[in-house]
Scaffold this motif. Structure first.
Motif, PDB file in Angstrom:
ATOM      1  N   ILE A   1      25.299-100.552  43.548  1.00 53.12           N
ATOM      2  CA  ILE A   1      24.359-100.143  42.516  1.00 53.12           C
ATOM      3  C   ILE A   1      23.817-101.371  41.787  1.00 53.12           C
ATOM      4  CG2 ILE A   1      23.959 -98.595  40.584  1.00 53.12           C
ATOM      5  CD1 ILE A   1      24.989 -97.228  43.151  1.00 53.12           C
ATOM      6  N   VAL A   2      22.492-101.470  41.739  1.00 50.27           N
ATOM      7  CA  VAL A   2      21.813-102.574  41.065  1.00 50.27           C
ATOM      8  C   VAL A   2      20.900-101.991  39.997  1.00 50.27           C
ATOM      9  CG1 VAL A   2      20.197-104.487  41.302  1.00 50.27           C
ATOM     10  CG2 VAL A   2      21.895-104.065  43.099  1.00 50.27           C
ATOM     11  N   ILE A   3      21.131-102.361  38.730  1.00 52.11           N
ATOM     12  CA  ILE A   3      20.239-101.981  37.642  1.00 52.11           C
ATOM     13  C   ILE A   3      19.195-103.083  37.526  1.00 52.11           C
ATOM     14  CG2 ILE A   3      20.046-101.287  35.231  1.00 52.11           C
ATOM     15  CD1 ILE A   3      21.850 -99.474  36.878  1.00 52.11           C
ATOM     16  N   VAL A   4      17.949-102.751  37.837  1.00 48.15           N
ATOM     17  CA  VAL A   4      16.901-103.766  37.911  1.00 48.15           C
ATOM     18  C   VAL A   4      16.448-104.169  36.516  1.00 48.15           C
ATOM     19  CG1 VAL A   4      14.558-104.253  38.703  1.00 48.15           C
ATOM     20  CG2 VAL A   4      16.126-102.954  40.161  1.00 48.15           C
ATOM     21  N   ASN A   5      16.326-105.470  36.312  1.00 48.20           N
ATOM     22  CA  ASN A   5      15.724-105.999  35.088  1.00 48.20           C
ATOM     23  C   ASN A   5      15.155-107.378  35.379  1.00 48.20           C
ATOM     24  OD1 ASN A   5      17.857-108.053  34.599  1.00 48.20           O
ATOM     25  ND2 ASN A   5      19.157-106.257  34.243  1.00 48.20           N
ATOM     26  N   THR A   6      14.491-107.942  34.401  1.00 43.81           N
ATOM     27  CA  THR A   6      13.769-109.192  34.621  1.00 43.81           C
ATOM     28  C   THR A   6      14.695-110.322  35.027  1.00 43.81           C
ATOM     29  OG1 THR A   6      12.198-108.484  32.947  1.00 43.81           O
ATOM     30  CG2 THR A   6      12.111-110.787  33.589  1.00 43.81           C
ATOM     31  N   GLY A   7      15.912-110.300  34.535  1.00 44.69           N
ATOM     32  CA  GLY A   7      16.814-111.409  34.810  1.00 44.69           C
ATOM     33  C   GLY A   7      17.392-111.420  36.204  1.00 44.69           C
ATOM     34  N   LYS A   8      17.222-110.328  36.947  1.00 43.37           N
ATOM     35  CA  LYS A   8      17.812-110.269  38.281  1.00 43.37           C
ATOM     36  C   LYS A   8      16.832-110.790  39.337  1.00 43.37           C
ATOM     37  CE  LYS A   8      21.166-106.542  37.857  1.00 43.37           C
ATOM     38  NZ  LYS A   8      22.303-107.421  37.992  1.00 43.37           N
ATOM     39  N   SER A   9      17.369-111.279  40.423  1.00 44.64           N
ATOM     40  CA  SER A   9      16.572-111.631  41.588  1.00 44.64           C
ATOM     41  C   SER A   9      16.440-110.361  42.433  1.00 44.64           C
ATOM     42  CB  SER A   9      17.254-112.734  42.390  1.00 44.64           C
ATOM     43  OG  SER A   9      16.546-112.983  43.579  1.00 44.64           O
ATOM     44  N   VAL A  10      15.246-109.801  42.471  1.00 46.86           N
ATOM     45  CA  VAL A  10      15.066-108.550  43.208  1.00 46.86           C
ATOM     46  C   VAL A  10      14.102-108.782  44.368  1.00 46.86           C
ATOM     47  CG1 VAL A  10      15.757-106.925  41.447  1.00 46.86           C
ATOM     48  CG2 VAL A  10      13.460-107.831  41.385  1.00 46.86           C
ATOM     49  N   GLY A  11      12.997-108.034  44.394  1.00 48.40           N
ATOM     50  CA  GLY A  11      12.059-108.211  45.491  1.00 48.40           C
ATOM     51  C   GLY A  11      12.669-107.875  46.818  1.00 48.40           C
ATOM     52  N   GLU A  12      12.338-108.688  47.828  1.00 45.31           N
ATOM     53  CA  GLU A  12      12.751-108.345  49.185  1.00 45.31           C
ATOM     54  C   GLU A  12      14.089-108.960  49.565  1.00 45.31           C
ATOM     55  OE1 GLU A  12      10.918-112.407  49.771  1.00 45.31           O
ATOM     56  OE2 GLU A  12      10.830-110.750  48.358  1.00 45.31           O
ATOM     57  N   ASN A  13      14.758-109.642  48.646  1.00 49.78           N
ATOM     58  CA  ASN A  13      15.996-110.347  48.978  1.00 49.78           C
ATOM     59  C   ASN A  13      17.001-109.427  49.654  1.00 49.78           C
ATOM     60  OD1 ASN A  13      14.965-112.659  47.875  1.00 49.78           O
ATOM     61  ND2 ASN A  13      15.993-112.424  45.908  1.00 49.78           N
ATOM     62  N   THR A  14      17.681-109.961  50.629  1.00 53.54           N
ATOM     63  CA  THR A  14      18.613-109.163  51.414  1.00 53.54           C
ATOM     64  C   THR A  14      19.751-108.627  50.560  1.00 53.54           C
ATOM     65  OG1 THR A  14      18.130-110.496  53.351  1.00 53.54           O
ATOM     66  CG2 THR A  14      20.145-109.193  53.410  1.00 53.54           C
ATOM     67  N   VAL A  15      20.315-109.467  49.683  1.00 53.84           N
ATOM     68  CA  VAL A  15      21.488-109.057  48.921  1.00 53.84           C
ATOM     69  C   VAL A  15      21.252-109.363  47.445  1.00 53.84           C
ATOM     70  CG1 VAL A  15      23.949-109.380  48.543  1.00 53.84           C
ATOM     71  CG2 VAL A  15      23.015-109.507  50.865  1.00 53.84           C
ATOM     72  N   ASN A  16      21.438-108.368  46.603  1.00 57.62           N
ATOM     73  CA  ASN A  16      21.486-108.560  45.161  1.00 57.62           C
ATOM     74  C   ASN A  16      22.919-108.358  44.715  1.00 57.62           C
ATOM     75  OD1 ASN A  16      18.658-108.938  44.098  1.00 57.62           O
ATOM     76  ND2 ASN A  16      18.363-107.073  45.299  1.00 57.62           N
ATOM     77  N   GLU A  17      23.324-109.101  43.725  1.00 54.53           N
ATOM     78  CA  GLU A  17      24.672-108.927  43.177  1.00 54.53           C
ATOM     79  C   GLU A  17      24.734-107.560  42.509  1.00 54.53           C
ATOM     80  OE1 GLU A  17      28.536-109.827  42.692  1.00 54.53           O
ATOM     81  OE2 GLU A  17      27.060-111.132  43.680  1.00 54.53           O
ATOM     82  N   PRO A  18      25.552-106.652  43.022  1.00 54.07           N
ATOM     83  CA  PRO A  18      25.574-105.304  42.456  1.00 54.07           C
ATOM     84  C   PRO A  18      26.207-105.268  41.078  1.00 54.07           C
ATOM     85  CG  PRO A  18      27.267-105.518  44.123  1.00 54.07           C
ATOM     86  CD  PRO A  18      26.491-106.793  44.149  1.00 54.07           C
ATOM     87  N   ASP A  19      25.711-104.342  40.250  1.00 55.94           N
ATOM     88  CA  ASP A  19      26.368-104.115  38.959  1.00 55.94           C
ATOM     89  C   ASP A  19      27.673-103.374  39.159  1.00 55.94           C
ATOM     90  OD1 ASP A  19      24.328-104.836  36.607  1.00 55.94           O
ATOM     91  OD2 ASP A  19      23.195-104.090  38.313  1.00 55.94           O
ATOM     92  N   LYS A  20      27.690-102.482  40.120  1.00 58.42           N
ATOM     93  CA  LYS A  20      28.922-101.780  40.463  1.00 58.42           C
ATOM     94  C   LYS A  20      28.876-101.420  41.942  1.00 58.42           C
ATOM     95  CE  LYS A  20      30.307 -99.928  36.004  1.00 58.42           C
ATOM     96  NZ  LYS A  20      30.814 -98.772  35.249  1.00 58.42           N
TER      97      LYS A  20
END
Length: 805
Positions: free
Chosen positions: A773-792
């Motif tokens: 689970i990723v809660i999107v906000n301005t501080g996160k690296s989102v877009g097309e990136n393969t892996v985002n650090e999950p919030d949970k």
């Protein structure tokens, strides 16, 4: 009874008798029938929200079996009441008034006028249709001056709102006409006629006028909003079945692969490069010369072992579909069989010469003739030969020229006799009949593989036949790219949800330098970015090959941009496939004009270069050149690329929602215009607040990896829901309830995500999986990136889980 009462009773009886003799009607099980001013009028209730209107000259009532409408009128509770000259028919959804003097009909909802027929707006003009005495028929309506309407099929004029125009509705290569429009007021009108038709909207009214009709036959439907109108149209004309998951991957084609080795080598190149691909398409002339046109056999010597070719493609985890046509050369077996039953039409079609050289040599006519798909025996013959191709393991059909091609047109061509009357009478329903013939035959023999048909033309009701329509042989240009957006959106608003275009445009005549032209390379990339967010992502065209490696190699801006968006398409597959289920199960639409979700925002009603893909993604394709400058020689085709500065595009974010920049996670206010920098590898892409979007793994083909470790992105700022749909990815078991759904709900105030109990099951379903689970906000690296650090990270076993953030 007192004497005065007797006289009063007799007076009332006499008055009623005189009045009713002048304005009589008959209440039927379905509605009402009456005769006004020499015109028989019947209103039939198909549901509380759908009314069929039939009109014909007195003594010439007709009972037509619709080609498009498959719904039968249901038992609907209604009341009929007459007040003066007005006869009212009322359901729990609609109020319809019929003026018993003029015959005009008006439609109301909650006391508000939705639509009115124009006074004296009915016309019947005697017409001799190839020896049959019939009528030219016309009906006019009155719309509000500023009322936005949509639909009418696919046109290339770039208009979103379909007002102030005249359309001569005859199916063509790049124009698919469907005599249906819907209003922003929440109603739709389907003109059920298949002959050449004029649609005219001007200050005098809005009208349909058809060349042939025993009477007027139209349907009025009220859905409350655009989705509701689409649902009514599908209720009438059929629901859209599911396509296999693999159809939503990337598809490569060209005009044409000239050998089976060339075709297989394309798939091998993609696999070698590590660029995802799911489908390859073989275009025409695998059958050999033009006298053998559409023989449905691999008679070309460069295709010596088609079974081996198909097996090789499958072994490379690619699917293959093949071009089939609606006409046959004089030396084919089909031609001979169809000629015996008089099921070949006589007019000029493609190709015009037996020689493959260009231009056509008319001294050697090809003799190719279009078949009669209105004839059930002809459809049987068509499938009996196609079935032999199907037995080779082909995965679908590319039905070209399904409008069909009609060259050197002469009015007398329409006198051709079909099984259902003159060709004129049924002209525009040709694609419906020929596509339907293939679908129904394949379904009858095999339910293990979903029917997939790519077709160049469509008519009302075709969504029920497993077909995805492409926009025809458009010529590559920036205008053409921009026009595809409104073409696809208006087409979808007729109730047919699956549409695509030739990525890069079919003809490159405006780009003499072809792939050497930097402006064309830029156009191709922008078209491919648009195609990423269409129901089918398919690269195709003539004049130059379009495979990714034709645009350089890794490190080249064009190559990298193409690869980025192909990979992005695959990451969106769980979202796309679940959206496809929403289309099938809930009558939704995949490509959504802004008016569908924001009908109250007047600024959003006539935007022709933005749309929603599914209900969460706002797509704003770039449709103008940004990175070229004139070449030093002054010759257009050696223009030079210029990436010295980054350009931008303005996008309108509709009011009624807040938005997130997909690439950065920045939150933006709705009801505003924003500028977004658009380097060659980026287009403006926004996500509606409250959206829940599942992201899949990086893969080389759609079914390479299980969805056991999905990233679930939450875009906060509003409550939201999403249903993740999963099944066997092919076959028709889902029609038996063999599938699963998992509902995600986001409570924004409580910042809680609830994942429901899983509903349903299917044989290869995951028993346990992880949701990141990723809660999107301005501080996160989102877009097309393969892996985002999950919030949970949630381990899910099918039981309800609630997680607070």
């Amino acid at each position: 009874m007192p004497k005065c009462s007797v006289y009063t009773f007799l007076f009332v009886l006499l008055f009623t008798s005189i009045n009713s003799s002048a304005q009589t009607y008959k209440k039927t099980d379905l509605g009402i029938k009456t005769n006004i001013n020499g015109i028989e009028i019947e209103l039939q209730l198909y549901s509380p929200a759908i009314i069929r209107v039939l009109k014909s000259p007195a003594g010439n009532s007709f009972n037509k079996e619709s080609l498009s409408v498959i719904k039968k009128p249901g038992k609907t509770t209604f009341n009929v009441q007459q007040q003066g000259d007005l006869l009212y028919l009322k359901t729990n959804k609609l109020l319809v008034s019929l003026n018993m003097k003029s015959g005009d009909i008006s439609y109301f909802i909650s006391g508000n006028l939705l639509l009115k027929e124009k006074d004296e707006g009915v016309k019947f003009t005697s017409f001799n249709d190839a020896g049959n005495n019939t009528y030219k028929v016309s009906q006019s309506f009155v719309l509000d001056n500023d009322e936005a309407i949509y639909g009418l099929g696919q046109q290339q004029g770039g208009k979103m709102v379909q007002r102030n125009l005249t359309l001569h509705m005859v199916q063509g290569n790049t124009d698919d006409y469907i005599p249906f429009f819907q209003s922003v007021k929440g109603f739709g009108v389907f003109w059920d006629n298949y002959s050449p038709t004029q649609f005219i909207d001007n200050t005098e009214g809005t009208s349909f006028t058809s060349d042939v009709g025993e009477g007027i036959d139209y349907y009025f439907m009220y859905g409350g909003n655009a989705d509701g109108v689409v649902a009514c149209m599908r209720d009438l004309s059929g629901q859209a079945p599911m396509f296999p998951l693999w159809t939503y991957g990337f598809w490569q084609s060209k005009e044409r692969y000239k050998s089976q080795d060339e075709l297989i080598d394309v798939v091998k190149q993609y696999r070698k490069l590590g660029v995802p691909i799911d489908g390859i398409i073989q275009d025409w002339q695998y059958w050999g010369n033009n006298y053998l046109w559409n023989a449905m056999e691999f008679l070309n010597v460069d295709f010596p072992d088609p079974q081996k070719m198909i097996i090789e493609a499958h072994n490379l985890n690619a699917h293959m579909i093949i071009s089939i046509w609606n006409s046959f050369g004089p030396h084919t077996k089909q031609y001979r069989d169809l000629e015996k039953i008089n099921a070949l039409l006589d007019f000029t079609t493609w190709p015009q010469s037996g020689s493959e050289k260009w231009p056509p040599n008319r001294d050697y006519p090809s003799g190719v003739r279009v078949y009669d798909p209105y004839n059930p025996e002809a459809r049987n013959i068509y499938w009996n030969y196609l079935r032999k191709m199907y037995s080779l393991g082909l995965d679908g059909w590319w039905m070209d020229s399904s409008e069909p091609d009609h060259l050197d047109f002469k009015p007398s061509d329409l006198d051709n006799k079909t099984y259902l009357g003159s060709f004129r009478k049924v002209r525009n329903a040709f694609p419906l009949m020929t596509v339907g013939g293939v679908y129904t035959h394949q379904r009858a023999v095999d339910s293990s593989k979903r029917v997939f048909i790519l077709t160049r033309s469509a008519f009302a009701g075709q969504q029920r036949y497993g077909a995805n329509t492409w926009s025809g042989d458009v010529t590559a240009s920036w205008d053409a790219l921009r026009n595809q957006i409104s073409a696809g959106l208006n087409f979808s608003l007729t109730g047919i949800p699956y549409w695509n275009s030739d990525i890069g445009g079919f003809f490159l005549s405006k780009f003499p330098g072809k792939l050497k032209d930097p402006e064309y390379r830029e156009l191709y990339v922008r078209w491919l970015q648009f195609g990423t967010f269409c129901p089918m992502m398919r690269s195709h065209g003539a004049d130059a090959p379009r495979e990714i490696y034709q645009f350089g190699q890794k490190g080249n801006k064009y190559y990298d941009a193409i690869e980025k968006f192909i990979n992005l398409r695959y990451r969106f597959l769980p979202y796309i496939y679940s959206t496809a289920w929403d289309v099938t199960a809930n009558q939704s639409s995949m490509m959504r004009a802004l008016m569908m979700d924001f009908p109250k925002d007047k600024q959003a009603l006539d935007i022709n270069d933005q749309y929603l893909f599914g209900k969460s993604l706002l797509v704003s394709p770039v449709a103008k050149a940004m990175y070229i400058k004139p070449g030093t020689s002054g010759q257009r085709f050696i223009q030079e690329e210029d990436f010295s500065s980054i350009k931008s595009k303005e996008t309108y974010l509709p009011a009624g929602a807040n938005w997130f920049d997909f690439w950065t996670g920045e939150k933006l206010m709705g009801g505003t215009k924003v500028n977004k920098e658009t380097p060659i590898d980026m287009i403006p892409l926004y996500v509606k607040a409250g959206s829940i979007i599942p992201f899949g793994p990086e893969v080389q083909f759609a079914e390479e990896k299980k969805w056991d470790n999905l990233e679930i992105r939450i875009y906060p700022g509003a409550d939201g829901k999403f249903v993740l749909y999963e099944d066997d990815n092919d076959n028709y078991n889902y029609e038996k309830g063999i599938y699963s759904t998992i509902s995600f709900s986001w409570d924004d105030k409580k910042r809680t995500l609830t994942i429901s109990n899983r509903n349903g099951s299917f044989p290869v379903m995951l028993d346990s999986r992880k949701f990141n689970i990723v809660i999107v906000n301005t501080g996160k690296s989102v877009g097309e990136n393969t892996v985002n650090e999950p919030d949970k990270v949630i381990t899910y076993t099918g039981k309800k889980v609630a997680v607070k953030f």
